[in-house]
Write an enzyme that holds these catalytic residues in place. Structure first.
Site, PDB file in Angstrom:
ATOM      1  NE  ARG A 113      -4.029   2.043   2.104  1.00 47.30           N
ATOM      2  CZ  ARG A 113      -4.265   2.935   3.168  1.00 47.30           C
ATOM      3  NH1 ARG A 113      -3.725   2.661   4.320  1.00 47.30           N
ATOM      4  NH2 ARG A 113      -5.402   3.757   3.185  1.00 47.30           N
ATOM      5  CG  HIS A 136      -1.246   5.473  -0.365  1.00 45.52           C
ATOM      6  ND1 HIS A 136      -1.885   5.813   0.694  1.00 45.52           N
ATOM      7  CD2 HIS A 136      -2.405   4.615  -1.016  1.00 45.52           C
ATOM      8  CE1 HIS A 136      -3.355   5.373   0.822  1.00 45.52           C
ATOM      9  NE2 HIS A 136      -3.260   4.654  -0.290  1.00 45.52           N
ATOM     10  CG  ASN A 173      -0.817   8.442   3.257  1.00 45.21           C
ATOM     11  OD1 ASN A 173      -1.493   7.516   2.522  1.00 45.21           O
ATOM     12  ND2 ASN A 173      -0.013   9.513   2.445  1.00 45.21           N
ATOM     13  CG  HIS A 188      -8.296  -3.488  -1.298  1.00 43.64           C
ATOM     14  ND1 HIS A 188      -9.239  -2.883  -1.486  1.00 43.64           N
ATOM     15  CD2 HIS A 188      -7.028  -3.034  -0.784  1.00 43.64           C
ATOM     16  CE1 HIS A 188      -8.654  -1.477  -1.348  1.00 43.64           C
ATOM     17  NE2 HIS A 188      -7.431  -1.612  -1.043  1.00 43.64           N
TER      18      HIS A 188
HETATM   19  C1  HEM Z   1      -8.853   1.635  -5.996  1.00 45.19           C
HETATM   20  C2  HEM Z   1      -8.768   2.391  -5.054  1.00 45.19           C
HETATM   21  C3  HEM Z   1      -8.303   2.008  -3.740  1.00 45.19           C
HETATM   22  C4  HEM Z   1      -9.178   2.364  -2.494  1.00 45.19           C
HETATM   23  C5  HEM Z   1     -10.267   3.495  -2.729  1.00 45.19           C
HETATM   24  C6  HEM Z   1      -8.492   2.137  -1.471  1.00 45.19           C
HETATM   25  C7  HEM Z   1      -8.688   2.491  -0.125  1.00 45.19           C
HETATM   26  C8  HEM Z   1      -8.243   1.622   0.845  1.00 45.19           C
HETATM   27  C9  HEM Z   1      -8.599   1.711   2.335  1.00 45.19           C
HETATM   28  C10 HEM Z   1      -9.477   2.617   2.683  1.00 45.19           C
HETATM   29  C11 HEM Z   1      -7.828   0.923   2.915  1.00 45.19           C
HETATM   30  C12 HEM Z   1      -7.924   0.659   4.261  1.00 45.19           C
HETATM   31  C13 HEM Z   1      -6.939   1.471   5.300  1.00 45.19           C
HETATM   32  C14 HEM Z   1      -7.077   1.575   6.480  1.00 45.19           C
HETATM   33  O1  HEM Z   1      -8.004   0.879   7.321  1.00 45.19           O
HETATM   34  O2  HEM Z   1      -6.213   2.179   7.444  1.00 45.19           O
HETATM   35  C15 HEM Z   1      -7.088   0.202   2.280  1.00 45.19           C
HETATM   36  C16 HEM Z   1      -6.191  -0.839   2.590  1.00 45.19           C
HETATM   37  C17 HEM Z   1      -5.263  -1.618   1.552  1.00 45.19           C
HETATM   38  N1  HEM Z   1      -5.059  -1.071   0.390  1.00 45.19           N
HETATM   39 FE1  HEM Z   1      -6.090   0.120  -0.963  1.00 45.19          FE
HETATM   40  N2  HEM Z   1      -7.251   1.350  -1.908  1.00 45.19           N
HETATM   41  C18 HEM Z   1      -7.196   1.437  -3.210  1.00 45.19           C
HETATM   42  C19 HEM Z   1      -6.297   0.743  -4.166  1.00 45.19           C
HETATM   43  C20 HEM Z   1      -5.479  -0.105  -3.680  1.00 45.19           C
HETATM   44  C21 HEM Z   1      -4.068  -0.466  -4.594  1.00 45.19           C
HETATM   45  C22 HEM Z   1      -3.953   0.072  -5.884  1.00 45.19           C
HETATM   46  C23 HEM Z   1      -3.240  -1.120  -3.858  1.00 45.19           C
HETATM   47  C24 HEM Z   1      -2.041  -1.806  -4.093  1.00 45.19           C
HETATM   48  C25 HEM Z   1      -1.916  -2.295  -5.352  1.00 45.19           C
HETATM   49  C26 HEM Z   1      -4.033  -1.232  -2.623  1.00 45.19           C
HETATM   50  C27 HEM Z   1      -3.516  -2.009  -1.392  1.00 45.19           C
HETATM   51  C28 HEM Z   1      -3.993  -1.882   0.044  1.00 45.19           C
HETATM   52  C29 HEM Z   1      -3.781  -3.135   0.937  1.00 45.19           C
HETATM   53  C30 HEM Z   1      -2.670  -3.889   0.864  1.00 45.19           C
HETATM   54  C31 HEM Z   1      -4.520  -2.642   1.996  1.00 45.19           C
HETATM   55  C32 HEM Z   1      -4.414  -3.121   3.470  1.00 45.19           C
HETATM   56  C33 HEM Z   1      -3.065  -2.368   4.144  1.00 45.19           C
HETATM   57  C34 HEM Z   1      -2.945  -2.941   5.713  1.00 45.19           C
HETATM   58  O3  HEM Z   1      -3.254  -3.812   6.124  1.00 45.19           O
HETATM   59  O4  HEM Z   1      -2.134  -1.919   6.121  1.00 45.19           O
HETATM   60  N3  HEM Z   1      -5.084  -0.676  -2.436  1.00 45.19           N
HETATM   61  N4  HEM Z   1      -7.112   0.694   1.042  1.00 45.19           N
END
Ligand code: HEM
Ligand SMILES: *[C@@H]1O[C@H](CO)[C@@H](O)[C@H](O)[C@H]1NC(C)=O
Ligand SMILES: *[C@@H]1O[C@H](CO)[C@@H](O)[C@H](O)[C@H]1NC(C)=O
Ligand SMILES: *[C@@H]1O[C@H](CO)[C@@H](O)[C@H](O)[C@H]1NC(C)=O
Ligand SMILES: *[C@@H]1O[C@H](CO)[C@@H](O)[C@H](O)[C@H]1NC(C)=O
Ligand SMILES: *[C@@H]1O[C@H](CO)[C@@H](O)[C@H](O)[C@H]1NC(C)=O
Ligand SMILES: *[C@@H]1O[C@H](CO)[C@@H](O)[C@H](O)[C@H]1NC(C)=O
Ligand SMILES: *[C@@H]1O[C@H](CO)[C@@H](O)[C@H](O)[C@H]1NC(C)=O
Ligand SMILES: *[C@@H]1O[C@H](CO)[C@@H](O)[C@H](O)[C@H]1NC(C)=O
Ligand SMILES: *[C@@H]1O[C@H](CO)[C@@H](O)[C@H](O)[C@H]1NC(C)=O
Ligand SMILES: *[C@@H]1O[C@H](CO)[C@@H](O)[C@H](O)[C@H]1NC(C)=O
Ligand SMILES: *[C@@H]1O[C@H](CO)[C@@H](O)[C@H](O)[C@H]1NC(C)=O
Length: 343
Positions: A74, A78, A108, A207
């Site tokens: 992530r 970002h 973030n 995800h």
């Molecule tokens: C398409 C639009 C996207 C949105 C709106 C989005 C939004 C989010 C949100 C809201 C979270 C939870 C953060 C939290 O609870 O603190 C999250 C977690 C995550 N996102 Fe996304 N995301 C997107 C795309 C992506 C992309 C492109 C990747 C990587 C290629 C990604 C990888 C991740 C991962 C692996 C997590 C879990 C992180 C953790 O457990 O620390 N996301 N995302």
């Protein structure tokens, strides 16, 4: 007289040929910028073991925190969406306010994690090859390693990015998609960095592991868009589970699995979850539940064929990793990922 007529007749031809040449050269320079491209062998002589070093530190971190790989990929996402993949997300605030950290940007703050592990990787890499490997490349390598160690695909990471001397907090506030946004808005944010809907669906497949906080989806559980009802696209069994984890008056900082079926594995279950109306974030479920959207058939393909998902995911990670890198003599190789050199 005849001589002059000859000149006057040929002069326009000469002019149009030189304008043609100028346009040709300008087009060539635009299509073939003097900056070199990223490549997989960038450190093959200067730090040949860098990939193993990153993986070793990551494996250690995973032993005490099974979520850390998800947190690191992530960070790469970002990073890349804000002024390109340049390690800008890793910079802390400095003393005089010329660096406003992206860590404090809305997407973030109280959310991104893993900065201490990035520091540990950087220290191990600096011990082996001082002053050689950029922080931006460390994020790209850690992202690949995280996916691979979780059972996903492996690939050759393209390298040669350099680190920014600036951060862009305002850019982080506006360029990174939010989970509450519509599919068309999120598609536009991907398009703005050269990524298409196939990239959007494939990369959203990240995800398949990691966690999300209640505050980022609880609007779907109780009073969705002011209707007094939950999000109608939520599976009712899943809704009941989520209401237990995120009670109406509970802490918004509690976390739950983005993929309720195989929380720590990198697989295609994310897509079958969407088909079952078990996408955790609104932005996840929209990929499948937005009527007429071009993303639906891609979700169906990736759900039915994990190899197709993995193949697209690798291509899309390379596409994302190619967003406006600093190369050549632009930027620097930071000694400490949190600070610009000499500060
Ligand atoms: C398409 C639009 C996207 C949105 C709106 C989005 C939004 C989010 C949100 C809201 C979270 C939870 C953060 C939290 O609870 O603190 C999250 C977690 C995550 N996102 Fe996304 N995301 C997107 C795309 C992506 C992309 C492109 C990747 C990587 C290629 C990604 C990888 C991740 C991962 C692996 C997590 C879990 C992180 C953790 O457990 O620390 N996301 N995302
Ligand atoms: C990789 O990129 C670097 C920097 O542009 C260049 O020096 C090197 O020759 C490239 N390697 C290959 C195999 O293209
Ligand atoms: C490469 O890194 C790994 C992991 O840190 C280490 O075990 C190995 O000895 C290193 N190999 C070389 C040739 O330095
Ligand atoms: C981050 O979380 C803490 C509580 O853990 C809270 O006090 C603070 O206001 C939050 N920051 C932002 C910018 O939301
Ligand atoms: C970015 O958003 C955060 C949180 O909403 C806000 O505190 C900060 O002032 C914003 N920064 C800029 C430069 O717009
Ligand atoms: C979509 O973007 C537009 C223009 O930036 C904005 O006005 C609107 O609130 C956004 N919609 C959603 C659901 O995020
Ligand atoms: C998106 O771009 C990839 C190339 O990276 C291409 O293979 C794919 O067909 C494109 N998808 C759409 C929907 O245009
Ligand atoms: C849902 O939200 C709307 C708008 O914020 C509000 O007017 C309404 O009272 C809420 N309904 C319930 C049942 O909380
Ligand atoms: C939390 O809300 C529930 C109803 O949603 C209520 O039954 C309970 O008493 C509340 N708990 C507290 C500590 O306010
Ligand atoms: C809800 O999820 C279950 C799996 O937990 C699935 O069997 C069922 O078909 C889903 N219902 C809908 C309407 O998607
Ligand atoms: C699944 O996708 C892979 C990679 O695109 C392809 O080679 C294979 O034929 C597909 N399998 C099926 C059963 O369609
Ligand atoms: C701000 O502080 C940094 C060191 O953190 C220094 O390199 C830079 O020159 C300073 N800029 C201004 C405008 O004072």
């Amino acid at each position: 007289m005849g001589f002059f007529i000859l000149i006057r007749k040929t002069k326009p031809k000469m002019l149009s040929f030189s304008s043609f040449l100028a346009i040709f050269i300008a087009t060539f320079l635009l299509l073939h910028p003097s900056q070199a491209q990223l490549n997989a062998t960038f450190y093959s002589t200067t730090c040949p073991n860098v990939s193993n070093i990153v993986t070793t530190v990551l494996q250690q971190a995973l032993q005490s925190d099974p979520r850390i790989g998800a947190s690191l990929i992530r960070l790469h996402f970002h990073d890349c969406f804000v002024q390109g993949c340049d390690g800008s997300i890793l910079l802390d605030n400095n003393n005089n306010g010329t660096i406003q950290s992206e860590k404090d940007a809305a997407p973030n703050t109280n959310s991104t994690r893993g900065f201490d592990v990035v520091d540990n990787i950087k220290t191990a890499v600096e011990n082996a090859c001082p002053g050689v490997v950029s922080c931006a490349d460390i994020l790209a390598l850690a992202a690949e390693s995280s996916v691979s160690l979780a059972g996903g695909p492996s690939w050759s990471v393209l390298l040669g990015r350099r680190d920014s001397t600036t951060a862009n907090q305002a850019g982080a506030n506006t360029s990174i998609p939010a989970p509450f946004e519509s599919l068309s808005n999120i598609t536009a944010k991907f398009s703005a960095v050269g990524l298409n809907v196939t990239d959007l669906v494939a990369l959203s497949g990240a995800h398949t592991f990691g966690r999300a906080q209640c505050r980022l989806f609880s609007n779907r559980l109780y009073n969705f868009s002011g209707t007094g009802q939950p999000d109608p696209t939520l599976n009712t069994t899943y809704l009941a589970n989520l209401r237990q984890i995120c009670p109406q008056n509970g802490s918004g900082f509690v976390v739950t699995n983005l993929d309720p079926t195989t929380p720590n594995a990198f697989d295609s279950n994310y897509f079958s979850n969407l088909q079952n109306n078990q996408g955790l974030l609104q932005s996840d479920q929209e990929l499948f539940s937005t009527s007429g959207a071009p993303t639906i058939s891609i979700v169906n393909l990736f759900s039915s064929n994990q190899s197709a998902f993995f193949q697209s995911f690798v291509q899309s990670m390379i596409n994302m990793g190619n967003i406006s890198p600093l190369v050549g003599s632009n930027g620097e190789i930071r000694a400490n990922c949190r600070r610009v050199n000499g500060s």
